[in-house]
Design an enzyme around this catalytic site. Structure first.
Site, PDB file in Angstrom:
ATOM      1  N   GLY A  22       0.824  -1.163   0.185  1.00  8.10           N
ATOM      2  CA  GLY A  22       0.121   0.054  -0.030  1.00  8.10           C
ATOM      3  C   GLY A  22       0.954   1.131   0.207  1.00  8.10           C
ATOM      4  O   GLY A  22       1.997   1.253  -0.630  1.00  8.10           O
ATOM      5  N   ASP A  76       5.397  -4.689  14.575  1.00  7.14           N
ATOM      6  CA  ASP A  76       3.838  -4.689  15.196  1.00  7.14           C
ATOM      7  C   ASP A  76       3.814  -3.467  15.788  1.00  7.14           C
ATOM      8  O   ASP A  76       4.171  -3.554  17.083  1.00  7.14           O
ATOM      9  CB  ASP A  76       3.531  -6.145  15.544  1.00  7.14           C
ATOM     10  CG  ASP A  76       1.754  -5.881  15.818  1.00  7.14           C
ATOM     11  OD1 ASP A  76       1.455  -4.654  16.173  1.00  7.14           O
ATOM     12  OD2 ASP A  76       1.193  -6.938  16.007  1.00  7.14           O
ATOM     13  N   ASN A 136       2.502   5.340   9.262  1.00  2.71           N
ATOM     14  CA  ASN A 136       1.619   5.044   7.989  1.00  2.71           C
ATOM     15  C   ASN A 136       0.789   3.640   8.335  1.00  2.71           C
ATOM     16  O   ASN A 136      -0.329   3.661   7.897  1.00  2.71           O
ATOM     17  CB  ASN A 136       2.562   4.710   6.656  1.00  2.71           C
ATOM     18  CG  ASN A 136       1.644   3.730   5.706  1.00  2.71           C
ATOM     19  OD1 ASN A 136       0.895   4.605   4.998  1.00  2.71           O
ATOM     20  ND2 ASN A 136       1.702   2.533   5.689  1.00  2.71           N
ATOM     21  N   TYR A 175     -12.988   3.215  12.304  1.00  2.58           N
ATOM     22  CA  TYR A 175     -11.615   3.723  11.617  1.00  2.58           C
ATOM     23  C   TYR A 175     -12.065   5.244  11.577  1.00  2.58           C
ATOM     24  O   TYR A 175     -10.757   6.009  11.898  1.00  2.58           O
ATOM     25  CB  TYR A 175     -11.770   3.282  10.081  1.00  2.58           C
ATOM     26  CG  TYR A 175     -10.474   3.862   9.312  1.00  2.58           C
ATOM     27  CD1 TYR A 175      -9.240   3.454   9.613  1.00  2.58           C
ATOM     28  CD2 TYR A 175     -11.103   4.768   8.410  1.00  2.58           C
ATOM     29  CE1 TYR A 175      -8.293   4.088   8.603  1.00  2.58           C
ATOM     30  CE2 TYR A 175     -10.056   5.427   7.547  1.00  2.58           C
ATOM     31  CZ  TYR A 175      -8.814   4.947   7.713  1.00  2.58           C
ATOM     32  OH  TYR A 175      -7.649   5.568   6.898  1.00  2.58           O
TER      33      TYR A 175
HETATM   34  N1  LIG Z   1      -6.379   3.829   1.160  1.00  2.00           N
HETATM   35  C1  LIG Z   1      -7.063   4.748   1.399  1.00  2.00           C
HETATM   36  O1  LIG Z   1      -7.802   5.323   0.659  1.00  2.00           O
HETATM   37  C2  LIG Z   1      -6.726   5.831   2.589  1.00  2.00           C
HETATM   38  C3  LIG Z   1      -7.504   6.959   2.612  1.00  2.00           C
HETATM   39  C4  LIG Z   1      -6.865   7.881   3.633  1.00  2.00           C
HETATM   40  C5  LIG Z   1      -6.140   7.677   4.548  1.00  2.00           C
HETATM   41  N2  LIG Z   1      -5.488   6.114   4.411  1.00  2.00           N
HETATM   42  C6  LIG Z   1      -4.308   5.905   5.352  1.00  2.00           C
HETATM   43  O2  LIG Z   1      -3.207   5.856   4.633  1.00  2.00           O
HETATM   44  C7  LIG Z   1      -2.539   4.649   5.253  1.00  2.00           C
HETATM   45  C8  LIG Z   1      -2.185   3.594   4.448  1.00  2.00           C
HETATM   46  O3  LIG Z   1      -3.393   3.042   3.921  1.00  2.00           O
HETATM   47  P1  LIG Z   1      -3.030   1.811   2.865  1.00  2.00           P
HETATM   48  O4  LIG Z   1      -4.438   2.030   1.981  1.00  2.00           O
HETATM   49  O5  LIG Z   1      -1.879   1.690   2.304  1.00  2.00           O
HETATM   50  O6  LIG Z   1      -3.362   0.565   4.001  1.00  2.00           O
HETATM   51  P2  LIG Z   1      -3.099  -0.882   3.602  1.00  2.00           P
HETATM   52  O7  LIG Z   1      -2.720  -1.281   2.216  1.00  2.00           O
HETATM   53  O8  LIG Z   1      -4.117  -1.604   3.998  1.00  2.00           O
HETATM   54  O9  LIG Z   1      -1.845  -1.152   4.383  1.00  2.00           O
HETATM   55  C9  LIG Z   1      -1.816  -0.974   5.856  1.00  2.00           C
HETATM   56  C10 LIG Z   1      -0.553  -1.289   6.526  1.00  2.00           C
HETATM   57  O10 LIG Z   1      -0.502  -0.976   7.808  1.00  2.00           O
HETATM   58  C11 LIG Z   1      -0.059  -2.362   8.422  1.00  2.00           C
HETATM   59  N3  LIG Z   1      -0.555  -2.604   9.667  1.00  2.00           N
HETATM   60  C12 LIG Z   1      -1.676  -2.808  10.042  1.00  2.00           C
HETATM   61  N4  LIG Z   1      -1.580  -2.959  11.448  1.00  2.00           N
HETATM   62  C13 LIG Z   1      -0.382  -2.878  12.087  1.00  2.00           C
HETATM   63  C14 LIG Z   1       0.376  -3.168  13.094  1.00  2.00           C
HETATM   64  N5  LIG Z   1      -0.350  -3.244  14.192  1.00  2.00           N
HETATM   65  N6  LIG Z   1       1.524  -3.106  13.122  1.00  2.00           N
HETATM   66  C15 LIG Z   1       2.272  -2.522  12.125  1.00  2.00           C
HETATM   67  N7  LIG Z   1       1.690  -2.573  10.597  1.00  2.00           N
HETATM   68  C16 LIG Z   1       0.522  -2.836  10.825  1.00  2.00           C
HETATM   69  C17 LIG Z   1      -0.393  -3.528   7.338  1.00  2.00           C
HETATM   70  O11 LIG Z   1       0.510  -4.741   7.506  1.00  2.00           O
HETATM   71  P3  LIG Z   1       0.221  -6.119   7.092  1.00  2.00           P
HETATM   72  O12 LIG Z   1       0.598  -6.106   5.786  1.00  2.00           O
HETATM   73  O13 LIG Z   1       0.554  -6.983   8.160  1.00  2.00           O
HETATM   74  O14 LIG Z   1      -1.318  -6.249   7.417  1.00  2.00           O
HETATM   75  C18 LIG Z   1       0.211  -2.846   6.146  1.00  2.00           C
HETATM   76  O15 LIG Z   1       1.500  -2.871   5.842  1.00  2.00           O
HETATM   77  C19 LIG Z   1      -3.132   4.447   6.595  1.00  2.00           C
HETATM   78  O16 LIG Z   1      -2.767   5.125   7.754  1.00  2.00           O
HETATM   79  C20 LIG Z   1      -4.592   4.887   6.137  1.00  2.00           C
HETATM   80  O17 LIG Z   1      -5.463   4.941   7.093  1.00  2.00           O
HETATM   81  C21 LIG Z   1      -5.724   5.371   3.495  1.00  2.00           C
END
Ligand SMILES: NC(=O)c1ccc[n+]([C@@H]2O[C@H](COP(=O)([O-])OP(=O)(O)OC[C@H]3O[C@@H](n4cnc5c(N)ncnc54)[C@H](OP(=O)(O)O)[C@@H]3O)[C@@H](O)[C@H]2O)c1
Length: 239
Positions: A16, A53, A76, A141
């Site tokens: 991501g 983690d 992130n 969330y």
């Molecule tokens: N996608 C969107 O539309 C969006 C919009 C606004 C903001 N955001 C923010 O942008 C950031 C990245 O989003 P994304 O879409 O790239 O999310 P993503 O693809 O779901 O990736 C989430 C990442 O966080 C990791 N993670 C989850 N729980 C964890 C923990 N306890 N310890 C360490 N790592 C952990 C996951 O690891 P695993 O692979 O091990 O699960 C993964 O690497 C987040 O903060 C999200 O809230 C996203």
């Protein structure tokens, strides 16, 4: 904050947006610790993979020990599930808060002395336009991101004395698999042209950090902030 020559740690760097951060930081001349719950999944040549983690106190302390030369921390990692607050599974709701609020705070607390030792540096917390809106289907969330915004503002105040710049990234919709899966599950049609590519968002974020900005937006994030002065708004709103 100059990226070229910086030493950065990115949480959730295996996929991501976090992965895009690690790739672009490296390209801009930073040394990069790519932190992940399963570091064996980090597939970026040239980064240092670290097991982290963010809800595991021992792993957080170990990461701060291993990455003792960090001067840029990018928070992130996030639990993006949780469901709604009234109907959702209470364990999932708690997990979202444990990760996005308490986990982020634990990492900041562990790295604050590291940043101080390395000249102050910077922290970038990845928030969301969801912090300022309501999200039907993912209210837990959204509320956790509201809490993380408060955390960010207060940590900025507390770390100002040691010269650490604390910034927030406020994106709307990022084109990661997590977003596409959520939209499909909820039957949401993503507004045309509203989804930002992760690599483009990372460029905006790092440019903003280099310019010393405190809040860094994409277009939907900026719109969410504008809506804050009016009645609560649901997301995704009209673009
Ligand atoms: N996608 C969107 O539309 C969006 C919009 C606004 C903001 N955001 C923010 O942008 C950031 C990245 O989003 P994304 O879409 O790239 O999310 P993503 O693809 O779901 O990736 C989430 C990442 O966080 C990791 N993670 C989850 N729980 C964890 C923990 N306890 N310890 C360490 N790592 C952990 C996951 O690891 P695993 O692979 O091990 O699960 C993964 O690497 C987040 O903060 C999200 O809230 C996203």
């Amino acid at each position: 904050m100059q990226i070229n020559g910086a030493t950065a740690l990115v949480t959730g760097a295996n996929r991501g947006l976090g992965r895009s951060f690690a790739v672009e930081l490296l390209r801009r001349g930073a040394t990069v610790y790519a932190a992940a719950r399963r570091p064996e999944l980090v597939d970026i040549p040239g980064v240092r993979a670290v097991r982290l983690d963010i809800t595991d106190a021992a792993q957080v302390d170990a990461a701060a020990e291993i990455a003792g030369d960090v001067d840029l921390l990018i928070n992130n990692a996030a639990d993006t599930a949780g469901g709604n607050l009234i109907t959702g599974d209470p364990r999932a709701i708690r997990s979202v808060m444990d990760t996005n609020y308490h986990g982020t705070l634990a990492v900041i607390r562990a790295f604050a002395p590291v940043l101080a030792r390395n000249g102050g540096g910077a922290i970038l917390n990845v928030l969301s336009a969801a912090a300022w809106t309501t999200v039907d289907g993912n209210a837990a969330y959204a509320a956790s991101k509201s809490a993380e915004w408060g955390l960010t503002n207060n940590v900025r105040m507390e770390l100002a004395g040691q010269g650490t710049h604390v910034a927030a990234l406020i994106p709307g919709l990022i084109g990661t698999q997590t977003l596409f899966d959520f939209a499909e599950q909820q039957g949401i049609e993503l507004p045309e042209g509203a989804v930002i590519d992760p690599a483009d968002l990372v460029s905006v974020a790092l440019d903003g950090l280099e310019a010393g900005e405190v809040e860094i937006f994409d277009s939907l994030g900026r719109k969410a902030k504008e809506y804050l002065s009016g009645p609560p708004t649901s997301f995704p709103f009209a673009v």
